[in-house]
Design a protein around this motif. Sequence first.
Motif, PDB file in Angstrom:
ATOM      1  N   GLU A 125     -19.718 -19.383  -3.721  1.00 26.06           N
ATOM      2  CA  GLU A 125     -20.823 -20.231  -3.258  1.00 26.06           C
ATOM      3  C   GLU A 125     -21.515 -20.766  -4.507  1.00 26.06           C
ATOM      4  N   ILE A 126     -21.448 -22.091  -4.720  1.00 28.35           N
ATOM      5  CA  ILE A 126     -21.969 -22.647  -5.961  1.00 28.35           C
ATOM      6  C   ILE A 126     -23.431 -23.054  -5.861  1.00 28.35           C
ATOM      7  N   SER A 127     -23.969 -23.108  -4.638  1.00 27.74           N
ATOM      8  CA  SER A 127     -25.387 -23.424  -4.497  1.00 27.74           C
ATOM      9  C   SER A 127     -26.216 -22.194  -4.813  1.00 27.74           C
ATOM     10  N   TYR A 128     -27.472 -22.440  -5.239  1.00 25.50           N
ATOM     11  CA  TYR A 128     -28.347 -21.323  -5.571  1.00 25.50           C
ATOM     12  C   TYR A 128     -28.731 -20.560  -4.314  1.00 25.50           C
ATOM     13  N   PRO A 129     -28.723 -19.250  -4.324  1.00 24.70           N
ATOM     14  CA  PRO A 129     -28.241 -18.371  -5.388  1.00 24.70           C
ATOM     15  C   PRO A 129     -26.718 -18.189  -5.289  1.00 24.70           C
ATOM     16  N   GLN A 130     -26.067 -18.320  -6.409  1.00 26.30           N
ATOM     17  CA  GLN A 130     -24.615 -18.197  -6.397  1.00 26.30           C
ATOM     18  C   GLN A 130     -24.183 -16.773  -6.068  1.00 26.30           C
ATOM     19  N   SER A 155     -13.960 -23.374   4.244  1.00 26.60           N
ATOM     20  CA  SER A 155     -14.468 -24.741   4.089  1.00 26.60           C
ATOM     21  C   SER A 155     -15.907 -24.766   3.577  1.00 26.60           C
ATOM     22  N   LYS A 156     -16.581 -23.626   3.596  1.00 28.22           N
ATOM     23  CA  LYS A 156     -17.956 -23.535   3.130  1.00 28.22           C
ATOM     24  C   LYS A 156     -18.057 -23.044   1.688  1.00 28.22           C
ATOM     25  N   PHE A 157     -16.918 -22.750   1.073  1.00 23.71           N
ATOM     26  CA  PHE A 157     -16.903 -22.181  -0.274  1.00 23.71           C
ATOM     27  C   PHE A 157     -15.957 -22.971  -1.173  1.00 23.71           C
ATOM     28  N   VAL A 158     -16.222 -22.899  -2.471  1.00 20.44           N
ATOM     29  CA  VAL A 158     -15.212 -23.283  -3.453  1.00 20.44           C
ATOM     30  C   VAL A 158     -14.228 -22.125  -3.511  1.00 20.44           C
ATOM     31  N   MET A 159     -12.973 -22.417  -3.287  1.00 22.25           N
ATOM     32  CA  MET A 159     -11.943 -21.380  -3.312  1.00 22.25           C
ATOM     33  C   MET A 159     -11.161 -21.488  -4.615  1.00 22.25           C
ATOM     34  N   ARG A 160     -10.955 -20.363  -5.265  1.00 23.32           N
ATOM     35  CA  ARG A 160     -10.334 -20.380  -6.581  1.00 23.32           C
ATOM     36  C   ARG A 160      -9.273 -19.289  -6.680  1.00 23.32           C
ATOM     37  N   TRP A 161      -8.272 -19.578  -7.460  1.00 21.07           N
ATOM     38  CA  TRP A 161      -7.248 -18.605  -7.830  1.00 21.07           C
ATOM     39  C   TRP A 161      -7.406 -18.282  -9.317  1.00 21.07           C
ATOM     40  N   HIS A 162      -7.364 -16.994  -9.608  1.00 18.32           N
ATOM     41  CA  HIS A 162      -7.402 -16.506 -10.979  1.00 18.32           C
ATOM     42  C   HIS A 162      -6.186 -15.609 -11.191  1.00 18.32           C
ATOM     43  N   ARG A 163      -5.909 -15.333 -12.447  1.00 23.16           N
ATOM     44  CA  ARG A 163      -4.876 -14.355 -12.747  1.00 23.16           C
ATOM     45  C   ARG A 163      -5.317 -13.502 -13.930  1.00 23.16           C
ATOM     46  N   GLN A 164      -4.760 -12.309 -13.970  1.00 24.15           N
ATOM     47  CA  GLN A 164      -5.146 -11.380 -15.027  1.00 24.15           C
ATOM     48  C   GLN A 164      -3.960 -10.531 -15.448  1.00 24.15           C
ATOM     49  N   VAL A 165      -3.755 -10.494 -16.745  1.00 24.48           N
ATOM     50  CA  VAL A 165      -2.761  -9.622 -17.357  1.00 24.48           C
ATOM     51  C   VAL A 165      -3.494  -8.400 -17.897  1.00 24.48           C
ATOM     52  N   PRO A 166      -2.952  -7.215 -17.752  1.00 17.60           N
ATOM     53  CA  PRO A 166      -3.635  -6.012 -18.260  1.00 17.60           C
ATOM     54  C   PRO A 166      -4.043  -6.170 -19.714  1.00 17.60           C
ATOM     55  N   GLY A 167      -5.293  -5.838 -19.992  1.00 14.39           N
ATOM     56  CA  GLY A 167      -5.806  -5.930 -21.351  1.00 14.39           C
ATOM     57  C   GLY A 167      -6.342  -7.292 -21.713  1.00 14.39           C
ATOM     58  N   GLN A 168      -6.233  -8.241 -20.791  1.00 12.19           N
ATOM     59  CA  GLN A 168      -6.733  -9.580 -21.061  1.00 12.19           C
ATOM     60  C   GLN A 168      -7.801  -9.970 -20.040  1.00 12.19           C
ATOM     61  N   GLU A 169      -8.560 -11.013 -20.363  1.00 19.55           N
ATOM     62  CA  GLU A 169      -9.595 -11.479 -19.448  1.00 19.55           C
ATOM     63  C   GLU A 169      -8.956 -12.202 -18.258  1.00 19.55           C
ATOM     64  N   ARG A 170      -9.696 -12.193 -17.166  1.00 21.34           N
ATOM     65  CA  ARG A 170      -9.248 -12.928 -15.995  1.00 21.34           C
ATOM     66  C   ARG A 170      -9.308 -14.416 -16.299  1.00 21.34           C
ATOM     67  N   GLU A 171      -8.285 -15.138 -15.881  1.00 24.56           N
ATOM     68  CA  GLU A 171      -8.122 -16.554 -16.216  1.00 24.56           C
ATOM     69  C   GLU A 171      -8.144 -17.395 -14.944  1.00 24.56           C
ATOM     70  N   LEU A 172      -8.976 -18.432 -14.936  1.00 24.25           N
ATOM     71  CA  LEU A 172      -9.008 -19.346 -13.803  1.00 24.25           C
ATOM     72  C   LEU A 172      -7.746 -20.198 -13.807  1.00 24.25           C
ATOM     73  N   VAL A 173      -7.107 -20.303 -12.645  1.00 21.96           N
ATOM     74  CA  VAL A 173      -5.853 -21.041 -12.532  1.00 21.96           C
ATOM     75  C   VAL A 173      -6.041 -22.339 -11.767  1.00 21.96           C
ATOM     76  N   ALA A 174      -6.723 -22.270 -10.631  1.00 21.17           N
ATOM     77  CA  ALA A 174      -6.856 -23.453  -9.785  1.00 21.17           C
ATOM     78  C   ALA A 174      -8.063 -23.294  -8.884  1.00 21.17           C
ATOM     79  N   SER A 175      -8.631 -24.420  -8.487  1.00 18.95           N
ATOM     80  CA  SER A 175      -9.778 -24.384  -7.589  1.00 18.95           C
ATOM     81  C   SER A 175      -9.722 -25.562  -6.645  1.00 18.95           C
ATOM     82  N   ILE A 176     -10.335 -25.378  -5.485  1.00 19.92           N
ATOM     83  CA  ILE A 176     -10.409 -26.431  -4.484  1.00 19.92           C
ATOM     84  C   ILE A 176     -11.815 -26.400  -3.919  1.00 19.92           C
ATOM     85  N   SER A 177     -12.436 -27.590  -3.882  1.00 17.30           N
ATOM     86  CA  SER A 177     -13.832 -27.666  -3.488  1.00 17.30           C
ATOM     87  C   SER A 177     -13.982 -27.615  -1.978  1.00 17.30           C
ATOM     88  N   LYS A 178     -15.230 -27.562  -1.552  1.00 15.80           N
ATOM     89  CA  LYS A 178     -15.512 -27.519  -0.120  1.00 15.80           C
ATOM     90  C   LYS A 178     -14.941 -28.745   0.591  1.00 15.80           C
TER      91      LYS A 178
END
Length: 119
Positions: A100-105, A30-53
Amino acid sequence: QVQLVESGGGSVEAGGSLKLSCTASGLLISKFVMRWHRQVPGQERELVASISKSVNGIRIEDPVEVRFTISRDTSKNTVYLQMNNLTPEDAAVYFCEALEISYPQYNYWGQGTQVTVSS
């Protein structure tokens, strides 16, 4: 010690569903932005979904917007990714991130869970 442990990955046929879990220890989701990413070998990690605090800020990225949902259960300190109507293009390693999106991230990552989709 902070740990994010993903689970729920596996192999499904196209059109099937999976529900991924990310259980946190050493921090409160509850104190963090929680995010799901996915990655295929040889490709960059991709943001899929996020949920705020506050939970009011839920974002699902294209092209999964109508098929994936993100949610959390603070009593279990767990974030979920419900994935429906899976396609072979969804096959990847899925990672959970606490940001953690507040400074310092800073952020924490889980080890990932494999999702395989057969056509």
